[in-house]
Design an enzyme around this catalytic site. Structure first.
Site, PDB file in Angstrom:
ATOM      1  N   ALA A   1       1.171  -6.257  -8.030  1.00  0.00           N
ATOM      2  CA  ALA A   1       2.013  -7.336  -8.040  1.00  0.00           C
ATOM      3  C   ALA A   1       1.482  -8.506  -7.421  1.00  0.00           C
ATOM      4  O   ALA A   1       1.391  -9.877  -7.913  1.00  0.00           O
ATOM      5  CB  ALA A   1       3.176  -7.139  -7.201  1.00  0.00           C
TER       6      ALA A   1
ATOM      7  N   SER B   1       1.983  -2.672  -5.010  1.00  0.00           N
ATOM      8  CA  SER B   1       1.721  -3.985  -4.388  1.00  0.00           C
ATOM      9  C   SER B   1       0.649  -4.913  -4.643  1.00  0.00           C
ATOM     10  O   SER B   1       0.611  -5.888  -4.906  1.00  0.00           O
ATOM     11  CB  SER B   1       2.157  -3.765  -2.578  1.00  0.00           C
ATOM     12  OG  SER B   1       1.322  -2.929  -2.499  1.00  0.00           O
ATOM     13  N   SER B   2      -0.469  -4.101  -4.664  1.00  0.00           N
ATOM     14  CA  SER B   2      -1.702  -4.720  -5.182  1.00  0.00           C
ATOM     15  C   SER B   2      -1.733  -5.327  -6.449  1.00  0.00           C
ATOM     16  O   SER B   2      -2.167  -6.411  -6.708  1.00  0.00           O
ATOM     17  CB  SER B   2      -3.001  -3.718  -4.859  1.00  0.00           C
ATOM     18  OG  SER B   2      -2.753  -2.619  -5.849  1.00  0.00           O
TER      19      SER B   2
ATOM     20  N   GLY C   1       0.899  -1.314  -0.028  1.00  0.00           N
ATOM     21  CA  GLY C   1      -0.097   0.104  -0.008  1.00  0.00           C
ATOM     22  C   GLY C   1       0.850   1.055  -0.043  1.00  0.00           C
ATOM     23  O   GLY C   1       0.184   2.335   0.510  1.00  0.00           O
TER      24      GLY C   1
ATOM     25  N   ASP D   1       0.134  -0.105 -13.842  1.00  0.00           N
ATOM     26  CA  ASP D   1       1.051  -0.989 -12.752  1.00  0.00           C
ATOM     27  C   ASP D   1       0.777  -2.465 -13.026  1.00  0.00           C
ATOM     28  O   ASP D   1       1.725  -3.222 -12.918  1.00  0.00           O
ATOM     29  CB  ASP D   1       0.001  -0.893 -11.258  1.00  0.00           C
ATOM     30  CG  ASP D   1      -0.037   0.398 -10.816  1.00  0.00           C
ATOM     31  OD1 ASP D   1       0.575   1.365 -11.212  1.00  0.00           O
ATOM     32  OD2 ASP D   1      -0.488   0.489  -9.450  1.00  0.00           O
TER      33      ASP D   1
ATOM     34  N   GLY E   1       2.398   2.732  -2.718  1.00  0.00           N
ATOM     35  CA  GLY E   1       2.345   3.362  -4.050  1.00  0.00           C
ATOM     36  C   GLY E   1       3.593   2.604  -4.873  1.00  0.00           C
ATOM     37  O   GLY E   1       3.794   3.233  -5.946  1.00  0.00           O
ATOM     38  N   LEU E   2       3.573   1.516  -4.413  1.00  0.00           N
ATOM     39  CA  LEU E   2       4.562   0.791  -5.147  1.00  0.00           C
ATOM     40  C   LEU E   2       4.156  -0.239  -6.156  1.00  0.00           C
ATOM     41  O   LEU E   2       4.738  -1.466  -6.709  1.00  0.00           O
ATOM     42  CB  LEU E   2       5.660   0.234  -4.517  1.00  0.00           C
ATOM     43  CG  LEU E   2       6.553   1.387  -3.763  1.00  0.00           C
ATOM     44  CD1 LEU E   2       7.699   0.779  -2.841  1.00  0.00           C
ATOM     45  CD2 LEU E   2       7.210   2.312  -4.739  1.00  0.00           C
TER      46      LEU E   2
HETATM   47  C1  MEV Z   1      -1.021   4.492  -9.096  1.00  0.00           C
HETATM   48  O1  MEV Z   1       0.133   3.705  -8.841  1.00  0.00           O
HETATM   49  C2  MEV Z   1      -0.999   5.179 -10.296  1.00  0.00           C
HETATM   50  C3  MEV Z   1      -2.261   6.304 -10.858  1.00  0.00           C
HETATM   51  O2  MEV Z   1      -1.738   6.872 -11.731  1.00  0.00           O
HETATM   52  C4  MEV Z   1      -3.392   5.260 -10.861  1.00  0.00           C
HETATM   53  C5  MEV Z   1      -3.288   4.464 -11.832  1.00  0.00           C
HETATM   54  O3  MEV Z   1      -2.592   4.561 -12.898  1.00  0.00           O
HETATM   55  O4  MEV Z   1      -4.214   3.356 -12.002  1.00  0.00           O
HETATM   56  C6  MEV Z   1      -2.537   7.372  -9.375  1.00  0.00           C
END
Ligand code: MEV
Length: 322
Positions: A111, A108-109, A103, A152, A105-106
């Site tokens: 991956a 993880s969900s 959680g 992601d 911002g890398l």
């Molecule tokens: C989240 O890692 C990146 C955002 O641009 C959302 C997305 O691309 O789905 C904020």
């Protein structure tokens, strides 16, 4: 049968948030991964354990219920939705491990989603292509988060350094023959990606004349950055990261903690630094081609730190017991 699959975390170098509106983005797979092991459950239940988060739970496949008293059980939604894509509901044990902050911002969900789809489909003797894995994984993120770009899940599936073209039309691997040493700084508080996307959308709806040009500029930054990366123009990459950070701040996804890390990194040595991912808590990325250790030690004084590099490996699957 026992199968293990793993998938890398990611860090966005350029274009987060703008990518939700079809703008291009550049992200790198990190040499930090999530691992999902699956094997038969003889009680015919779907049992999930995540030792690193102290999560134990059951998934009621038929009515989509998650039975767990862990406060951090949100990640189980991704696992349940992933299993549903590729499994018939028979008993399964799922164990998730990772060497990435969850959680933060890398990705993880993403991956965990990619690795779950890969492991469970292989367990069911289905060999999915990477195109199929990435497609299912993006569907899962959309179902759970309501809004998500394919960035992601694409990076977690394919690995490497990826340029996602405008409108997500094409995924282009940026072939480079040099390392990208980065430092990730991350807070203990987590940003809620779904909510941050909604907040940015509200701002865009309220001030389209102001916010739309910001997205257009982020697009230009990403395009320039692509050329800079291909030409190994380190100075330009760093400058463009700093400009991108300013625009993420303008979109309202910055926090004091993220800002402190961004400037601490810049003051400690030569680097480009910015929020990476959704913001609102979460992570910053500092690209430090020279003098990475000084930047790590300065960031360590204020938050959690991770040293990483680009990973060429995307999703990997192996059968442990046939
Ligand atoms: C989240 O890692 C990146 C955002 O641009 C959302 C997305 O691309 O789905 C904020």
């Amino acid at each position: 049968m026992q199968v293990i699959a793993s998938a890398p975390a990611k860090a966005i170098l350029f274009g987060e948030h703008a990518v939700v509106y079809g703008k291009p983005a550049i992200a790198m797979a990190l040499n930090k991964r999530a691992y999902v092991k699956v094997w038969e459950n003889v009680e015919n239940k779907i049992h999930v354990i995540i030792p690193g988060l102290d999560i134990k739970g059951y998934i009621d496949f038929k009515n989509g219920e998650i039975i767990s008293d862990s406060p951090k059980k949100g990640i189980l939604k991704y696992i349940l939705t992933s299993i549903k894509k590729v499994h018939d509901g028979s008993g399964l044990n799922v164990c998730v491990n990772f060497d990435i902050p969850i959680g933060g911002g890398l990705g993880s969900s993403a991956a965990i989603t990619v690795a779950t789809i890969a492991a469970v489909s292989k367990y069911n003797r289905k060999d999915l292509s990477k195109v199929e894995i990435a497609k299912y994984a993006h569907e899962v993120e959309l179902e759970v988060q309501k809004s998500a770009s394919p960035l992601d899940t694409t990076v977690s599936t394919y690995g490497g350094l990826i340029y996602l073209e405008k409108g997500a039309q094409e995924i282009i691997q940026l072939e480079i023959d040099y390392d990208i040493p980065v430092v990730i700084g991350y807070t203990d508080t987590r940003g809620d990606t779904g909510k941050l996307i909604v907040d940015v959308r509200k701002k865009k709806d309220k001030y389209p004349g102001v916010i739309d040009p910001i997205f257009d500029t982020i697009e230009k930054i990403t395009e320039e950055a692509r050329e800079a990366i291909l030409g190994n123009d380190k100075k330009k990459i760093m400058e463009l990261m700093n400009i991108n950070h300013g625009l993420l701040d303008a979109l309202g996804v910055n926090t004091k903690e993220l800002s402190d890390m961004v400037y601490t990194a810049r003051n400690a040595g030569t680097c480009g630094s910015k929020i990476t991912g959704a913001g609102g808590g979460g992570s910053i990325i500092a690209y430090c081609p020279d003098g990475i250790e000084e930047i790590i030690s300065a960031l360590k004084d204020i938050e959690n730190v991770l040293k990483a590099d680009v990973s060429k490996d995307g999703v990997k699957i192996s059968v442990l017991r046939g």
